[in-house]
Design a protein around this motif. Sequence first.
Motif, PDB file in Angstrom:
ATOM      1  N   THR A   1       0.852  -1.233   0.091  1.00  0.00           N
ATOM      2  CA  THR A   1       0.029  -0.095  -0.004  1.00  0.00           C
ATOM      3  C   THR A   1       0.916   1.329   0.092  1.00  0.00           C
ATOM      4  OG1 THR A   1      -0.149   0.101   2.329  1.00  0.00           O
ATOM      5  CG2 THR A   1      -1.953  -1.066   1.204  1.00  0.00           C
ATOM      6  N   TYR A   2       2.237   1.243  -0.313  1.00  0.00           N
ATOM      7  CA  TYR A   2       3.018   2.231  -0.231  1.00  0.00           C
ATOM      8  C   TYR A   2       2.945   3.101  -1.534  1.00  0.00           C
ATOM      9  CZ  TYR A   2       7.815   4.423  -0.398  1.00  0.00           C
ATOM     10  OH  TYR A   2       8.655   5.229  -0.651  1.00  0.00           O
ATOM     11  N   ASP A   3       2.900   4.335  -1.250  1.00  0.00           N
ATOM     12  CA  ASP A   3       2.948   5.282  -2.370  1.00  0.00           C
ATOM     13  C   ASP A   3       4.186   5.538  -2.946  1.00  0.00           C
ATOM     14  OD1 ASP A   3       2.627   7.354  -4.486  1.00  0.00           O
ATOM     15  OD2 ASP A   3       1.774   8.757  -3.188  1.00  0.00           O
ATOM     16  N   ALA A   4       4.438   4.848  -4.157  1.00  0.00           N
ATOM     17  CA  ALA A   4       5.860   4.785  -4.788  1.00  0.00           C
ATOM     18  C   ALA A   4       5.916   5.873  -5.821  1.00  0.00           C
ATOM     19  CB  ALA A   4       5.941   3.413  -5.410  1.00  0.00           C
ATOM     20  N   THR A   5       4.998   6.892  -6.124  1.00  0.00           N
ATOM     21  CA  THR A   5       5.044   7.985  -6.954  1.00  0.00           C
ATOM     22  C   THR A   5       6.446   8.758  -6.879  1.00  0.00           C
ATOM     23  OG1 THR A   5       2.743   8.289  -6.790  1.00  0.00           O
ATOM     24  CG2 THR A   5       4.048   9.642  -7.918  1.00  0.00           C
TER      25      THR A   5
ATOM     26  N   PHE B   1      -2.238   3.239 -10.900  1.00  0.00           N
ATOM     27  CA  PHE B   1      -2.364   4.600 -10.471  1.00  0.00           C
ATOM     28  C   PHE B   1      -3.748   4.806 -10.044  1.00  0.00           C
ATOM     29  CE2 PHE B   1       0.748   4.827 -13.923  1.00  0.00           C
ATOM     30  CZ  PHE B   1       1.724   5.703 -13.418  1.00  0.00           C
ATOM     31  N   GLY B   2      -3.730   5.600  -8.906  1.00  0.00           N
ATOM     32  CA  GLY B   2      -4.909   6.000  -8.243  1.00  0.00           C
ATOM     33  C   GLY B   2      -5.499   7.556  -8.929  1.00  0.00           C
ATOM     34  N   SER B   3      -4.371   7.950  -9.519  1.00  0.00           N
ATOM     35  CA  SER B   3      -4.871   9.282 -10.054  1.00  0.00           C
ATOM     36  C   SER B   3      -3.353   9.788 -10.866  1.00  0.00           C
ATOM     37  CB  SER B   3      -5.368  10.368  -9.211  1.00  0.00           C
ATOM     38  OG  SER B   3      -3.957  10.941  -8.418  1.00  0.00           O
ATOM     39  N   GLY B   4      -3.516  10.752 -11.689  1.00  0.00           N
ATOM     40  CA  GLY B   4      -2.697  11.260 -12.438  1.00  0.00           C
ATOM     41  C   GLY B   4      -1.982  10.494 -13.716  1.00  0.00           C
ATOM     42  N   GLY B   5      -1.862   9.265 -13.729  1.00  0.00           N
ATOM     43  CA  GLY B   5      -1.162   8.666 -14.738  1.00  0.00           C
ATOM     44  C   GLY B   5       0.024   9.167 -15.215  1.00  0.00           C
TER      45      GLY B   5
ATOM     46  N   ALA C   1       9.662  -7.546 -10.763  1.00  0.00           N
ATOM     47  CA  ALA C   1       8.150  -8.013 -10.539  1.00  0.00           C
ATOM     48  C   ALA C   1       7.592  -7.732  -9.344  1.00  0.00           C
ATOM     49  CB  ALA C   1       8.212  -9.547 -10.791  1.00  0.00           C
ATOM     50  N   GLY C   2       6.388  -7.137  -9.357  1.00  0.00           N
ATOM     51  CA  GLY C   2       5.788  -6.617  -8.171  1.00  0.00           C
ATOM     52  C   GLY C   2       4.831  -5.527  -8.720  1.00  0.00           C
ATOM     53  N   LYS C   3       4.223  -5.136  -7.537  1.00  0.00           N
ATOM     54  CA  LYS C   3       3.003  -3.895  -7.783  1.00  0.00           C
ATOM     55  C   LYS C   3       3.484  -2.769  -7.058  1.00  0.00           C
ATOM     56  CE  LYS C   3      -1.131  -4.015  -5.912  1.00  0.00           C
ATOM     57  NZ  LYS C   3      -2.807  -4.560  -5.638  1.00  0.00           N
ATOM     58  N   TYR C   4       3.514  -1.523  -7.920  1.00  0.00           N
ATOM     59  CA  TYR C   4       4.019  -0.426  -7.580  1.00  0.00           C
ATOM     60  C   TYR C   4       2.948   0.633  -7.530  1.00  0.00           C
ATOM     61  CZ  TYR C   4       8.606  -2.486  -8.517  1.00  0.00           C
ATOM     62  OH  TYR C   4       9.458  -3.422  -8.620  1.00  0.00           O
ATOM     63  N   LEU C   5       2.359   1.081  -6.448  1.00  0.00           N
ATOM     64  CA  LEU C   5       1.302   1.981  -6.588  1.00  0.00           C
ATOM     65  C   LEU C   5       1.801   3.501  -6.631  1.00  0.00           C
ATOM     66  CD1 LEU C   5      -0.839   0.665  -3.467  1.00  0.00           C
ATOM     67  CD2 LEU C   5      -1.062  -0.118  -5.974  1.00  0.00           C
ATOM     68  N   CYS C   6       0.927   4.078  -7.600  1.00  0.00           N
ATOM     69  CA  CYS C   6       1.080   5.516  -7.649  1.00  0.00           C
ATOM     70  C   CYS C   6      -0.105   6.295  -7.314  1.00  0.00           C
ATOM     71  CB  CYS C   6       1.676   5.904  -9.146  1.00  0.00           C
ATOM     72  SG  CYS C   6       3.157   5.270  -9.497  1.00  0.00           S
ATOM     73  N   GLU C   7       0.032   7.361  -6.259  1.00  0.00           N
ATOM     74  CA  GLU C   7      -1.354   8.040  -5.926  1.00  0.00           C
ATOM     75  C   GLU C   7      -1.311   9.402  -6.655  1.00  0.00           C
ATOM     76  OE1 GLU C   7      -3.822   6.576  -4.418  1.00  0.00           O
ATOM     77  OE2 GLU C   7      -2.639   4.953  -4.303  1.00  0.00           O
ATOM     78  N   SER C   8      -0.371   9.457  -7.539  1.00  0.00           N
ATOM     79  CA  SER C   8      -0.433  10.776  -8.438  1.00  0.00           C
ATOM     80  C   SER C   8       0.562  10.467  -9.432  1.00  0.00           C
ATOM     81  CB  SER C   8       0.255  12.004  -7.594  1.00  0.00           C
ATOM     82  OG  SER C   8       1.462  11.897  -7.073  1.00  0.00           O
ATOM     83  N   GLY C   9       0.576  11.481 -10.291  1.00  0.00           N
ATOM     84  CA  GLY C   9       1.100  11.249 -11.839  1.00  0.00           C
ATOM     85  C   GLY C   9       2.792  11.140 -11.862  1.00  0.00           C
ATOM     86  N   LEU C  10       3.094  10.449 -12.892  1.00  0.00           N
ATOM     87  CA  LEU C  10       4.587  10.546 -13.150  1.00  0.00           C
ATOM     88  C   LEU C  10       4.522  11.384 -14.707  1.00  0.00           C
ATOM     89  CD1 LEU C  10       5.257   6.689 -12.996  1.00  0.00           C
ATOM     90  CD2 LEU C  10       5.838   8.715 -11.194  1.00  0.00           C
TER      91      LEU C  10
END
Length: 196
Positions: free
Chosen positions: A39-43, A106-110, A67-76
């Motif tokens: 659940t870590y925000d990796a943005t 992505f949670g937002s931003g893309g 390999a793994g899942k990287y969560l981004c709560e805002s854009g790159l």
Amino acid sequence: MTLTKIRRAGISANARDRVSVLDYIPVAQHAAIRAGTSTYDATSAIQSAITDSAPNPDEARAVFFPAGKYLCESGLALLTGTKLIGEALEKTEHFVHKGTGTVIQFGSGGITAFDKNKIEFYNITIRSESDYSDQYLIKFDGTYACRFHNVVVSHQGTHASATGLYMDDYATSGATNVAWSNFFDNCQFSTPRMDN
């Protein structure tokens, strides 16, 4: 030079050509990322890896996503020469690979790029969360000569005109028709079904 030294020299040279995004993320988060439960925000970590990988366009290195899942709560924001390289696509009914694959969610931003070129994606799934409300997951303006190889882009959000990848020819220079020479190989783009 012995064969062992030659092999080690080759490995070192390859390592210099890329940075691992995990080097920018606290070690305590690595296991959950690899397990796909993080659940870590990796943005900010990913953006730092992208920025550090490209001191100038001629020396850009790949940003490697184990390999793994990287969560981004805002854009790159991508730079000219940015290369995002995963280990494999996420397992789905259409794409079956060993391991869990590499996912940026992505949670937002893309992902955006403006007036850039030579951006590359390899062996990676880019998707949104189900409550993602932005229209575009990847938005490239005036961006050209890009390569997408073995990539899934899945917009699963709520926008009525959801688009996984949007490319426009607008550029700050005022030039037109610059969204050209983009190469796609073994890619899947999907959007949510919107029932009226």
